[in-house]
Design a protein around this motif. Structure first.
Motif, PDB file in Angstrom:
ATOM      1  N   ASP A   1       3.643  -4.521  -5.690  1.00  0.00           N
ATOM      2  CA  ASP A   1       2.417  -5.019  -6.318  1.00  0.00           C
ATOM      3  C   ASP A   1       2.070  -6.419  -5.825  1.00  0.00           C
ATOM      4  O   ASP A   1       0.904  -6.735  -5.610  1.00  0.00           O
ATOM      5  CB  ASP A   1       2.562  -5.030  -7.841  1.00  0.00           C
ATOM      6  CG  ASP A   1       2.608  -3.631  -8.428  1.00  0.00           C
ATOM      7  OD1 ASP A   1       2.241  -2.662  -7.719  1.00  0.00           O
ATOM      8  OD2 ASP A   1       3.034  -3.497  -9.589  1.00  0.00           O
TER       9      ASP A   1
ATOM     10  N   HIS B   1       0.830  -1.212   0.000  1.00  0.00           N
ATOM     11  CA  HIS B   1       0.000   0.000   0.000  1.00  0.00           C
ATOM     12  C   HIS B   1       0.861   1.259   0.000  1.00  0.00           C
ATOM     13  O   HIS B   1       0.579   2.214  -0.730  1.00  0.00           O
ATOM     14  CB  HIS B   1      -0.944  -0.033   1.207  1.00  0.00           C
ATOM     15  CG  HIS B   1      -1.898   1.107   1.251  1.00  0.00           C
ATOM     16  ND1 HIS B   1      -2.948   1.223   0.373  1.00  0.00           N
ATOM     17  CD2 HIS B   1      -1.946   2.197   2.056  1.00  0.00           C
ATOM     18  CE1 HIS B   1      -3.616   2.338   0.642  1.00  0.00           C
ATOM     19  NE2 HIS B   1      -3.033   2.943   1.656  1.00  0.00           N
TER      20      HIS B   1
ATOM     21  N   ARG C   1       0.420  -6.181  -2.466  1.00  0.00           N
ATOM     22  CA  ARG C   1      -0.781  -5.357  -2.399  1.00  0.00           C
ATOM     23  C   ARG C   1      -2.042  -6.153  -2.748  1.00  0.00           C
ATOM     24  O   ARG C   1      -3.144  -5.636  -2.719  1.00  0.00           O
ATOM     25  CB  ARG C   1      -0.642  -4.134  -3.307  1.00  0.00           C
ATOM     26  CG  ARG C   1      -1.581  -3.012  -2.919  1.00  0.00           C
ATOM     27  CD  ARG C   1      -1.388  -1.739  -3.695  1.00  0.00           C
ATOM     28  NE  ARG C   1      -1.705  -1.911  -5.101  1.00  0.00           N
ATOM     29  CZ  ARG C   1      -0.813  -1.872  -6.084  1.00  0.00           C
ATOM     30  NH1 ARG C   1       0.455  -1.663  -5.833  1.00  0.00           N
ATOM     31  NH2 ARG C   1      -1.173  -2.038  -7.331  1.00  0.00           N
TER      32      ARG C   1
ATOM     33  N   ASP D   1      11.303   4.637   0.437  1.00  0.00           N
ATOM     34  CA  ASP D   1      11.244   4.153  -0.935  1.00  0.00           C
ATOM     35  C   ASP D   1      11.745   2.715  -1.075  1.00  0.00           C
ATOM     36  O   ASP D   1      11.779   2.184  -2.180  1.00  0.00           O
ATOM     37  CB  ASP D   1      11.997   5.092  -1.878  1.00  0.00           C
ATOM     38  CG  ASP D   1      13.458   5.251  -1.515  1.00  0.00           C
ATOM     39  OD1 ASP D   1      13.881   4.783  -0.434  1.00  0.00           O
ATOM     40  OD2 ASP D   1      14.192   5.867  -2.307  1.00  0.00           O
TER      41      ASP D   1
ATOM     42  N   GLN E   1       2.376   2.005  -3.381  1.00  0.00           N
ATOM     43  CA  GLN E   1       1.350   2.555  -4.271  1.00  0.00           C
ATOM     44  C   GLN E   1       1.062   4.012  -3.921  1.00  0.00           C
ATOM     45  O   GLN E   1       1.011   4.871  -4.806  1.00  0.00           O
ATOM     46  CB  GLN E   1       0.072   1.728  -4.186  1.00  0.00           C
ATOM     47  CG  GLN E   1      -1.026   2.270  -5.080  1.00  0.00           C
ATOM     48  CD  GLN E   1      -2.351   1.577  -4.843  1.00  0.00           C
ATOM     49  OE1 GLN E   1      -2.701   1.239  -3.714  1.00  0.00           O
ATOM     50  NE2 GLN E   1      -3.075   1.348  -5.917  1.00  0.00           N
ATOM     51  N   GLN E   2       0.864   4.324  -2.646  1.00  0.00           N
ATOM     52  CA  GLN E   2       0.553   5.685  -2.215  1.00  0.00           C
ATOM     53  C   GLN E   2       1.664   6.666  -2.552  1.00  0.00           C
ATOM     54  O   GLN E   2       1.398   7.836  -2.826  1.00  0.00           O
ATOM     55  CB  GLN E   2       0.284   5.717  -0.706  1.00  0.00           C
ATOM     56  CG  GLN E   2      -0.977   4.992  -0.303  1.00  0.00           C
ATOM     57  CD  GLN E   2      -2.212   5.626  -0.925  1.00  0.00           C
ATOM     58  OE1 GLN E   2      -2.430   6.817  -0.825  1.00  0.00           O
ATOM     59  NE2 GLN E   2      -3.008   4.816  -1.601  1.00  0.00           N
ATOM     60  N   ARG E   3       2.897   6.200  -2.550  1.00  0.00           N
ATOM     61  CA  ARG E   3       4.028   7.079  -2.835  1.00  0.00           C
ATOM     62  C   ARG E   3       4.384   7.113  -4.324  1.00  0.00           C
ATOM     63  O   ARG E   3       5.342   7.752  -4.725  1.00  0.00           O
ATOM     64  CB  ARG E   3       5.239   6.662  -2.006  1.00  0.00           C
ATOM     65  CG  ARG E   3       4.964   6.820  -0.488  1.00  0.00           C
ATOM     66  CD  ARG E   3       6.158   6.466   0.339  1.00  0.00           C
ATOM     67  NE  ARG E   3       7.262   7.372   0.180  1.00  0.00           N
ATOM     68  CZ  ARG E   3       7.389   8.567   0.766  1.00  0.00           C
ATOM     69  NH1 ARG E   3       6.438   9.001   1.556  1.00  0.00           N
ATOM     70  NH2 ARG E   3       8.449   9.305   0.571  1.00  0.00           N
ATOM     71  N   GLY E   4       3.616   6.387  -5.158  1.00  0.00           N
ATOM     72  CA  GLY E   4       3.851   6.372  -6.595  1.00  0.00           C
ATOM     73  C   GLY E   4       5.121   5.643  -6.985  1.00  0.00           C
ATOM     74  O   GLY E   4       5.746   5.973  -7.996  1.00  0.00           O
ATOM     75  N   LEU E   5       5.525   4.659  -6.185  1.00  0.00           N
ATOM     76  CA  LEU E   5       6.742   3.902  -6.455  1.00  0.00           C
ATOM     77  C   LEU E   5       6.374   2.560  -7.068  1.00  0.00           C
ATOM     78  O   LEU E   5       5.928   1.642  -6.371  1.00  0.00           O
ATOM     79  CB  LEU E   5       7.540   3.688  -5.163  1.00  0.00           C
ATOM     80  CG  LEU E   5       7.980   4.966  -4.447  1.00  0.00           C
ATOM     81  CD1 LEU E   5       8.512   4.638  -3.064  1.00  0.00           C
ATOM     82  CD2 LEU E   5       9.030   5.688  -5.277  1.00  0.00           C
ATOM     83  N   ALA E   6       6.522   2.457  -8.368  1.00  0.00           N
ATOM     84  CA  ALA E   6       6.223   1.197  -9.043  1.00  0.00           C
ATOM     85  C   ALA E   6       7.217   0.142  -8.578  1.00  0.00           C
ATOM     86  O   ALA E   6       8.415   0.372  -8.555  1.00  0.00           O
ATOM     87  CB  ALA E   6       6.309   1.381 -10.552  1.00  0.00           C
ATOM     88  N   SER E   7       6.685  -0.997  -8.191  1.00  0.00           N
ATOM     89  CA  SER E   7       7.547  -2.052  -7.676  1.00  0.00           C
ATOM     90  C   SER E   7       6.847  -3.391  -7.838  1.00  0.00           C
ATOM     91  O   SER E   7       5.701  -3.541  -7.389  1.00  0.00           O
ATOM     92  CB  SER E   7       7.853  -1.788  -6.194  1.00  0.00           C
ATOM     93  OG  SER E   7       8.293  -2.949  -5.552  1.00  0.00           O
TER      94      SER E   7
END
Length: 183
Positions: free
Chosen positions: A50, A37, A53, A154, A40-46
């Protein structure tokens, strides 16, 4: 195993009691909230973020020869049962990170500080045995806090460190509200 390389990482000293790190590891749902979560909230694609989540349909714990083994049943579009490597009592976590196998040792320095050592093994691409390393490299990891003392958040390591340390150096468990995942 002889089909890869080994190394040791000494992480920055944790300013908290070793048990706070160990307890967090046993919390099966923290990977969804703290890692999936938050990424996702911090806009860090991973891919890792994923993966964690996904909705958790159920979870359970069982005792194994060395400690606790955790099981999760993921629901949603990618249902799967995951059996996580054991939490080894009193202060070790064995975990797989992609193809890399790791063991984390949470070693008390005193009541308010903890040394975190991580031993890693990464298999090679071919699966062929390699000559044993004459020495195992030891790397002291840089502090991942910013100059203002803020956590970068991050990486999984920074997120875990934030969760452990912001409880205070020794968490007052008499003030704790236990949830279902604390069983």
């Amino acid at each position: 195993r002889r089909d890869g390389r080994r190394w040791i990482e000494m992480r920055p000293v944790l300013t908290c009691n070793w048990l706070q790190a160990q307890e967090n590891t046993a919390d099966t749902t923290h990977t969804y909230y703290l890692h999936g979560h938050m990424m996702q909230q911090r806009g860090l694609a991973s891919a890792s973020g994923d993966y964690y989540r996904r909705p958790i349909a159920s979870y359970d714990f069982s005792l194994c020869e060395w400690g606790i083994e955790k099981r999760l049943l993921y629901g949603g579009d990618a249902p799967e049962e995951e059996v996580r490597p054991p939490l080894i009592f009193p202060n070790i976590l064995r975990i797989i990170q992609g193809r890399t196998e790791t063991q984390h040792w949470r070693v008390p320095i005193d009541d308010a500080n903890t040394r975190l050592m991580v031993v890693l093994f990464a298999p090679n691409a071919t699966g062929a045995d390699e000559p044993l390393q004459a020495t195992v490299p030891l790397e002291y990891m840089a502090d991942d806090k910013g100059p203002d003392g803020e956590y970068s958040l991050d990486t999984f390591n920074s997120q875990d460190r934030m969760a452990w340390e912001t409880q205070g150096t020794v968490y007052d468990r008499t003030q704790e509200y236990l949830g279902a995942s604390d069983a």
